[in-house]
Structures are given as structure tokens and as C-alpha cells.
Design an enzyme around this catalytic site. Structure first.
Site: not given
Ligand code: ADP
Length: 370
Positions: A5, A12, A75, A163, A190-194, A223, A262, A306, A354
């Protein structure tokens, strides 16, 4: 199966056996003079100027020769209008991924660099492409069409959605664990950085909060999410196109509102509460739109860093959706349990896998000689 990826400054990596069981995973981050390679017991800072050298470093420390892994799957963020299903990478497919560069200028060049690197380093390894846009090919035209002049629409200006690999994996997992009572109208989060939401009707995507690019929709790590297009024009006038692009991709979102991208750090910063509340508020508002696209709601599923770990954020979002009849068990939520309730509208946490989803879809083709 070797899964790569490749992002703009990182690669990755994950490897899987013939039954899709994970073997090793790791990454090269900050590609450049001080790149960091982490894989198995290896954790070192090295000079890795480009994707090719990063992938060479990865192959050198894998616990088995790359030929033993059988094939490599990538990916690919954007498949353009044509590429939907996982496929073997041929010169024609390479050309189409390249044609989609204007649609994903930050992502597809890195993906292509990953493919070219493997081709140079392991020329006999069959390579496969798995598209993040593919899962949303089932969105109806009404959902994907921007009300722009025909000539502009003809240039690929439409919603694609992203996603998709994560949501495809989520659907497959949920189908396994809810076989006795399938979920017809699922809200995927899907709650991550994106971050994005997806309306999934009978296993198929019908709407996604990301649009032409992964910039649209929710407030994200860096973003802004949905903006009046006039804001983009104002930014472009003031900062130029590249400056606006940098602001929109890397300097906005939670970072801009709360001083960090974060969620954990935002619990400590002065503006962190506002940033977290903004994230939750817009997730709830966009969820309303996704639920309308499905005509109701039978289940929700959280994934991403997240979605899988931040119980407080999940609780805030689910509380905001209580008007739809969504209830959850606070104890299960705090424990990050897989099942968050026993109510009519069900709620789950489904870990994003993924790389494994990519490995599975490529392995099927590989084993069938495709
Ligand atoms: P990416 O889109 O880069 O793959 P991830 O799915 O790894 O992102 O999510 C990253 C985000 O998840 C981080 O920015 C952080 O805010 C949040 N996160 C990761 N672990 C925790 C945790 N234990 N508690 C709260 N938030 C977390």
C-alpha cells in the site's frame, strides 16, 4: 501473497499465507534520507530516497524470499471510470491507472511507483491491483453526478467514493457474523485519519461521503471535509493552486481546529474539545444524508483507528443518531466490543483489515490463473 500500500511518503507492507492468514506486516515511513523501516524485529532509520529503494529494503528483510509469496497485490486509490474489480496488472491496466492520475494526483503516482518497483526487483512475480473506488461502482447515477455542464462531466468530474476496500471487508465480515439475520441498510463509518461514511444497501454501496476525491465529507485528520466550492476558489486566489491543495490536504481538519490530528492528543489541547465536537457533529449530519440514501437504518459498523478505539467518539456519534432509534450498551462500547448492542438497529465494531481484503481478492484470481 505480498500486499503493498504505497502512499506519497510511505509504503505499508503485509504478507499472507495461502489461506489469507497474516504472516508479517510493517512499513517504510518518511521515504527520504531518514526513512524508517519497521518490519518484524527490524526497526531502523535508513537513506531510502524513493519508492524503489523502500520496496527493495522491505524485500531484503522479509522472512522469506519474495518468490515464495506467489504474487504481489497493490492497493490502488483510484481506478478511474473503468477499473472496478481486482485484476492482474497488464500494460493496459498500467496505462489506465496512469490515466487516472489527474483524478488522484497525490495517490496514483505513488501506487504506480510501487508497481514499477516490484516489476524491476521481482520481474517474475504476478502483480494485481485492488481499487479503493471499486466498491462504490454500484452507486446510482443520481448519487455520482455533479450538476455541472456536460463537457465538464465528460472529463471525469463526478463522485467516485473511497475507502472501498475497507467497506468491502466490513461487508464480508458482517455477512459472516450476521448470517442468521442479515443487515439490509448498513451505515459504515470508516473513521481514521481519512474518514468517510458509506450507505450500504444489501451489501452494495449506494452512497459515500467522499466524492471526486478523498477530500469531501467528514472533518478529517488534516482535511477539512465538505466546503462551499467558493472557499476553494478563495484559497486558490490567495495561495495559488498548489498552496490551496496543500492547505486542503495537509493543514486543515482536526489539526487546524485543535492543534493535532490525533484524537487522543485532542483530549489534552485547549481547542481539542471543539475539534472533537466538530468531528462528531459532522459525522452525525452526514450520517443523516447516508440514511436518507438508504431509506432507513438497520445497523451501523465502526472501523478505522478512531472507529475501533475511541469509545467516547463512538458514543457521541451514536447518541447523535438516537433519534433514528439507535441504542447502544455503554459497557460494551467502553470495552471496544465487537457487538455494541442487542437492539433492533444493531451496532458493531469491525476492525479494518484492508491488506487482508486485498490479499483475499487477489489470491482468488491468482489461484484461478487470472
Ligand atoms: P489512517 O487513515 O492513516 O489509516 P488510522 O485508521 O490508523 O488512520 O487512524 C488513525 C487515527 O486513529 C489517529 O489519528 C488517532 O486519532 C486515532 N486513534 C488511534 N488509536 C486510538 C485510540 N486508542 N484512541 C483514540 N483514537 C485513536
Amino acid at each position: 501473497m505480498l500486499v503493498l500500500n504505497a502512499g506519497s511518503s510511505s509504503v505499508k507492507v503485509a504478507t499472507f499465507d495461502g489461506n489469507d492468514r497474516p504472516l508479517q506486516s510493517g512499513a517504510v515511513t518518511e521515504i527520504g534520507p531518514n526513512a524508517r523501516l519497521r518490519l518484524g524485529a527490524v526497526d531502523r532509520v535508513m537513506d531510502l530516497p524513493d519508492h524503489k529503494s523502500a520496496i527493495a529494503a522491505i524485500l531484503a528483510v522479509l522472512d522469506r524470499p519474495v518468490s515464495d509469496l506467489g504474487a504481489c497485490a497493490h492497493r490502488i486509490v483510484h481506478g478511474g471510470t473503468d477499473l472496478r474489480d481486482t485484476c492482474r496488472i497488464t500494460p493496459d491496466i498500467l496505462a489506465k491507472i496512469s490515466d487516472a492520475i489527474p483524478l488522484a494526483p497525490l495517490h496514483n503516482p505513488a501506487n504506480l511507483a510501487g508497481i514499477m518497483a516490484v516489476q524491476a526487483l521481482a520481474p517474475d512475480l504476478p502483480q494485481y491491483a485492488c481499487f479503493d473506488t471499486g466498491f462504490h461502482a454500484t452507486n446510482p447515477d443520481l448519487a455520482t453526478t455533479y450538476a455541472l455542464p456536460l463537457a465538464e462531466r465528460g472529463r471525469g468530474l463526478r463522485r467516485y467514493g473511497f475507502h472501498g476496500i475497507s467497506y468491502a471487508g466490513m461487508v464480508a465480515k458482517l455477512q459472516e457474523i450476521t448470517a442468521d439475520r442479515p443487515i439490509n441498510r448498513l451505515l459504515g463509518l470508516h473513521l481514521g485519519n481519512g474518514a468517510s461514511l458509506c450507505a450500504i444497501l444489501d451489501g452494495c454501496s449506494v452512497a459515500n461521503t467522499m466524492g471526486y476525491s478523498p477530500l469531501d465529507g467528514l472533518t478529517m485528520g488534516t482535511r477539512a471535509g465538505s466546503l462551499d466550492p467558493a472557499v476553494v476558489l478563495a484559497l486558490a486566489r490567495r495561495h495559488g493552486i498548489d498552496g490551496a491543495e496543500a492547505i486542503l490536504n495537509r493543514q486543515s481538519g482536526l489539526l487546524a481546529l485543535g492543534g493535532s490530528n490525533d484524537m487522543r492528543a485532542l483530549l489534552q489541547t485547549p481547542d481539542g474539545k471543539f475539534a472533537r465536537d466538530h468531528f462528531a457533529y459532522w459525522a452525525i449530519r452526514h450520517a443523516g444524508s447516508m440514511v436518507a440514501a438508504m431509506g432507513g437504518l438497520d445497523g451501523v459498523a465502526f472501523t478505522g483507528g478512531i472507529g475501533e478505539n475511541d469509545a467516547e467518539m463512538r458514543a457521541q456519534i451514536m447518541t447523535g443518531l438516537a433519534f433514528l432509534g439507535l441504542e447502544f450498551d455503554p459497557a460494551a462500547n467502553v470495552q471496544n466490543a465487537r457487538t455494541l448492542n442487542t437492539a433492533k438497529i444493531r451496532a458493531f465494531i469491525i476492525p479494518a483489515e484492508e491488506e487482508r481484503t486485498i490479499a483475499k481478492s487477489a489470491r482468488k484470481l491468482f489461484q484461478n490463473g487470472g
